[in-house]
Motif scaffolding. Sequence first.
Motif, PDB file in Angstrom:
ATOM      1  N   LEU A 272      22.888   2.730 -36.525  1.00 51.37           N
ATOM      2  CA  LEU A 272      22.618   2.159 -35.203  1.00 51.37           C
ATOM      3  C   LEU A 272      22.704   0.640 -35.248  1.00 51.37           C
ATOM      4  CD1 LEU A 272      19.659   4.381 -33.920  1.00 51.37           C
ATOM      5  CD2 LEU A 272      22.092   4.566 -33.367  1.00 51.37           C
ATOM      6  N   PHE A 273      22.162   0.031 -36.292  1.00 50.69           N
ATOM      7  CA  PHE A 273      22.253  -1.422 -36.432  1.00 50.69           C
ATOM      8  C   PHE A 273      23.707  -1.861 -36.558  1.00 50.69           C
ATOM      9  CE2 PHE A 273      22.403  -5.372 -38.852  1.00 50.69           C
ATOM     10  CZ  PHE A 273      21.690  -6.192 -37.998  1.00 50.69           C
ATOM     11  N   GLU A 274      24.492  -1.110 -37.298  1.00 54.07           N
ATOM     12  CA  GLU A 274      25.908  -1.420 -37.442  1.00 54.07           C
ATOM     13  C   GLU A 274      26.599  -1.439 -36.080  1.00 54.07           C
ATOM     14  OE1 GLU A 274      29.098   0.066 -40.591  1.00 54.07           O
ATOM     15  OE2 GLU A 274      28.646   1.621 -39.102  1.00 54.07           O
ATOM     16  N   LEU A 275      26.284  -0.461 -35.238  1.00 55.41           N
ATOM     17  CA  LEU A 275      26.855  -0.428 -33.885  1.00 55.41           C
ATOM     18  C   LEU A 275      26.436  -1.650 -33.069  1.00 55.41           C
ATOM     19  CD1 LEU A 275      26.438   3.298 -32.794  1.00 55.41           C
ATOM     20  CD2 LEU A 275      28.577   2.024 -32.942  1.00 55.41           C
ATOM     21  N   ILE A 276      25.156  -1.984 -33.153  1.00 53.21           N
ATOM     22  CA  ILE A 276      24.655  -3.155 -32.431  1.00 53.21           C
ATOM     23  C   ILE A 276      25.376  -4.404 -32.909  1.00 53.21           C
ATOM     24  CG2 ILE A 276      22.635  -4.652 -32.121  1.00 53.21           C
ATOM     25  CD1 ILE A 276      20.927  -2.043 -32.293  1.00 53.21           C
ATOM     26  N   TRP A 277      25.486  -4.559 -34.205  1.00 51.98           N
ATOM     27  CA  TRP A 277      26.120  -5.729 -34.798  1.00 51.98           C
ATOM     28  C   TRP A 277      27.578  -5.855 -34.347  1.00 51.98           C
ATOM     29  CZ3 TRP A 277      24.028  -9.697 -37.417  1.00 51.98           C
ATOM     30  CH2 TRP A 277      24.896 -10.565 -38.085  1.00 51.98           C
ATOM     31  N   LYS A 278      28.297  -4.752 -34.392  1.00 50.72           N
ATOM     32  CA  LYS A 278      29.717  -4.772 -34.018  1.00 50.72           C
ATOM     33  C   LYS A 278      29.931  -5.118 -32.550  1.00 50.72           C
ATOM     34  CE  LYS A 278      31.572  -1.534 -37.420  1.00 50.72           C
ATOM     35  NZ  LYS A 278      32.204  -0.216 -37.610  1.00 50.72           N
ATOM     36  N   HIS A 279      28.944  -4.825 -31.713  1.00 51.62           N
ATOM     37  CA  HIS A 279      29.080  -5.067 -30.276  1.00 51.62           C
ATOM     38  C   HIS A 279      28.303  -6.289 -29.804  1.00 51.62           C
ATOM     39  CE1 HIS A 279      30.484  -0.902 -30.595  1.00 51.62           C
ATOM     40  NE2 HIS A 279      31.293  -1.272 -29.628  1.00 51.62           N
ATOM     41  N   SER A 280      27.975  -7.168 -30.740  1.00 48.59           N
ATOM     42  CA  SER A 280      27.242  -8.386 -30.417  1.00 48.59           C
ATOM     43  C   SER A 280      28.152  -9.594 -30.618  1.00 48.59           C
ATOM     44  CB  SER A 280      26.018  -8.531 -31.325  1.00 48.59           C
ATOM     45  OG  SER A 280      25.135  -7.452 -31.133  1.00 48.59           O
ATOM     46  N   ASP A 281      27.887 -10.620 -29.809  1.00 50.76           N
ATOM     47  CA  ASP A 281      28.648 -11.856 -29.998  1.00 50.76           C
ATOM     48  C   ASP A 281      27.942 -12.718 -31.049  1.00 50.76           C
ATOM     49  OD1 ASP A 281      26.540 -13.307 -28.740  1.00 50.76           O
ATOM     50  OD2 ASP A 281      27.516 -13.158 -26.784  1.00 50.76           O
ATOM     51  N   ASP A 282      28.534 -13.865 -31.359  1.00 48.14           N
ATOM     52  CA  ASP A 282      27.999 -14.718 -32.415  1.00 48.14           C
ATOM     53  C   ASP A 282      26.571 -15.171 -32.126  1.00 48.14           C
ATOM     54  OD1 ASP A 282      30.307 -14.509 -33.927  1.00 48.14           O
ATOM     55  OD2 ASP A 282      31.175 -16.384 -33.185  1.00 48.14           O
TER      56      ASP A 282
ATOM     57  N   ASN B 251      30.411  13.055 -43.416  1.00 51.25           N
ATOM     58  CA  ASN B 251      30.538  11.713 -42.884  1.00 51.25           C
ATOM     59  C   ASN B 251      29.305  11.435 -42.037  1.00 51.25           C
ATOM     60  OD1 ASN B 251      31.129   9.412 -41.310  1.00 51.25           O
ATOM     61  ND2 ASN B 251      33.311   9.732 -41.696  1.00 51.25           N
ATOM     62  N   LEU B 252      28.372  10.712 -42.617  1.00 46.19           N
ATOM     63  CA  LEU B 252      27.098  10.443 -41.972  1.00 46.19           C
ATOM     64  C   LEU B 252      27.277   9.697 -40.655  1.00 46.19           C
ATOM     65  CD1 LEU B 252      24.087  10.846 -42.265  1.00 46.19           C
ATOM     66  CD2 LEU B 252      23.995   8.745 -43.594  1.00 46.19           C
ATOM     67  N   ARG B 253      28.150   8.706 -40.639  1.00 49.22           N
ATOM     68  CA  ARG B 253      28.384   7.952 -39.404  1.00 49.22           C
ATOM     69  C   ARG B 253      28.828   8.883 -38.275  1.00 49.22           C
ATOM     70  NH1 ARG B 253      30.027   4.172 -43.133  1.00 49.22           N
ATOM     71  NH2 ARG B 253      29.063   2.132 -42.912  1.00 49.22           N
ATOM     72  N   LYS B 254      29.799   9.726 -38.564  1.00 57.61           N
ATOM     73  CA  LYS B 254      30.305  10.637 -37.535  1.00 57.61           C
ATOM     74  C   LYS B 254      29.214  11.571 -37.040  1.00 57.61           C
ATOM     75  CE  LYS B 254      35.199  10.715 -38.709  1.00 57.61           C
ATOM     76  NZ  LYS B 254      36.325  11.539 -39.167  1.00 57.61           N
ATOM     77  N   ALA B 255      28.389  12.060 -37.944  1.00 58.10           N
ATOM     78  CA  ALA B 255      27.296  12.956 -37.556  1.00 58.10           C
ATOM     79  C   ALA B 255      26.305  12.231 -36.650  1.00 58.10           C
ATOM     80  CB  ALA B 255      26.594  13.491 -38.798  1.00 58.10           C
ATOM     81  N   ILE B 256      25.980  11.006 -36.997  1.00 58.70           N
ATOM     82  CA  ILE B 256      25.037  10.232 -36.175  1.00 58.70           C
ATOM     83  C   ILE B 256      25.663   9.905 -34.834  1.00 58.70           C
ATOM     84  CG2 ILE B 256      23.820   8.021 -36.001  1.00 58.70           C
ATOM     85  CD1 ILE B 256      23.450   8.307 -39.127  1.00 58.70           C
ATOM     86  N   TYR B 257      26.913   9.467 -34.837  1.00 56.83           N
ATOM     87  CA  TYR B 257      27.607   9.186 -33.566  1.00 56.83           C
ATOM     88  C   TYR B 257      27.601  10.425 -32.679  1.00 56.83           C
ATOM     89  CZ  TYR B 257      29.613   5.020 -35.885  1.00 56.83           C
ATOM     90  OH  TYR B 257      29.805   3.845 -36.554  1.00 56.83           O
ATOM     91  N   SER B 258      27.858  11.566 -33.275  1.00 55.13           N
ATOM     92  CA  SER B 258      27.888  12.815 -32.516  1.00 55.13           C
ATOM     93  C   SER B 258      26.516  13.123 -31.918  1.00 55.13           C
ATOM     94  CB  SER B 258      28.337  13.957 -33.424  1.00 55.13           C
ATOM     95  OG  SER B 258      28.296  15.177 -32.745  1.00 55.13           O
ATOM     96  N   ASN B 259      25.466  12.877 -32.693  1.00 54.26           N
ATOM     97  CA  ASN B 259      24.106  13.161 -32.226  1.00 54.26           C
ATOM     98  C   ASN B 259      23.656  12.261 -31.088  1.00 54.26           C
ATOM     99  OD1 ASN B 259      23.705  15.281 -33.979  1.00 54.26           O
ATOM    100  ND2 ASN B 259      22.695  14.032 -35.523  1.00 54.26           N
ATOM    101  N   ILE B 260      24.192  11.052 -31.016  1.00 55.16           N
ATOM    102  CA  ILE B 260      23.724  10.102 -30.001  1.00 55.16           C
ATOM    103  C   ILE B 260      24.753   9.813 -28.912  1.00 55.16           C
ATOM    104  CG2 ILE B 260      22.137   8.988 -31.610  1.00 55.16           C
ATOM    105  CD1 ILE B 260      24.188   6.645 -31.705  1.00 55.16           C
ATOM    106  N   SER B 261      25.906  10.419 -29.000  1.00 52.40           N
ATOM    107  CA  SER B 261      27.013  10.060 -28.109  1.00 52.40           C
ATOM    108  C   SER B 261      26.704  10.211 -26.622  1.00 52.40           C
ATOM    109  CB  SER B 261      28.269  10.851 -28.465  1.00 52.40           C
ATOM    110  OG  SER B 261      28.050  12.238 -28.247  1.00 52.40           O
ATOM    111  N   ASN B 262      25.843  11.114 -26.263  1.00 50.55           N
ATOM    112  CA  ASN B 262      25.519  11.320 -24.849  1.00 50.55           C
ATOM    113  C   ASN B 262      24.150  10.779 -24.460  1.00 50.55           C
ATOM    114  OD1 ASN B 262      27.956  12.682 -24.187  1.00 50.55           O
ATOM    115  ND2 ASN B 262      27.165  14.500 -25.205  1.00 50.55           N
TER     116      ASN B 262
END
Length: 70
Positions: free
Chosen positions: A43-53, A4-15
């Motif tokens: 990373l872009f997906e995370l930014i997008w999900k946490h951005s307003d319109d 799971n690439l997302r989980k691996a990336i999240y794990s690498n950047i979580s701290n």
Amino acid sequence: MDLNLRKAIYSNISNNDEQQLEATIVDAIQNGEEKMLPGLGVLFELIWKHSDDQERKEMIQSLESGVKQL
């Protein structure tokens, strides 16, 4: 093998703090390695999900501007 690439990336950047996150992005772009593209996408997906319109609209306008300069 279930990777799971997302989980691996999240794990690498979580701290990571802001400086570390910025360094990760800058390094990935400057190196220009194809293997870094999935990580930037996550990373872009995370930014997008946490951005307003409004923020999303600004990102799309910036993207459109960049694409026109290619």
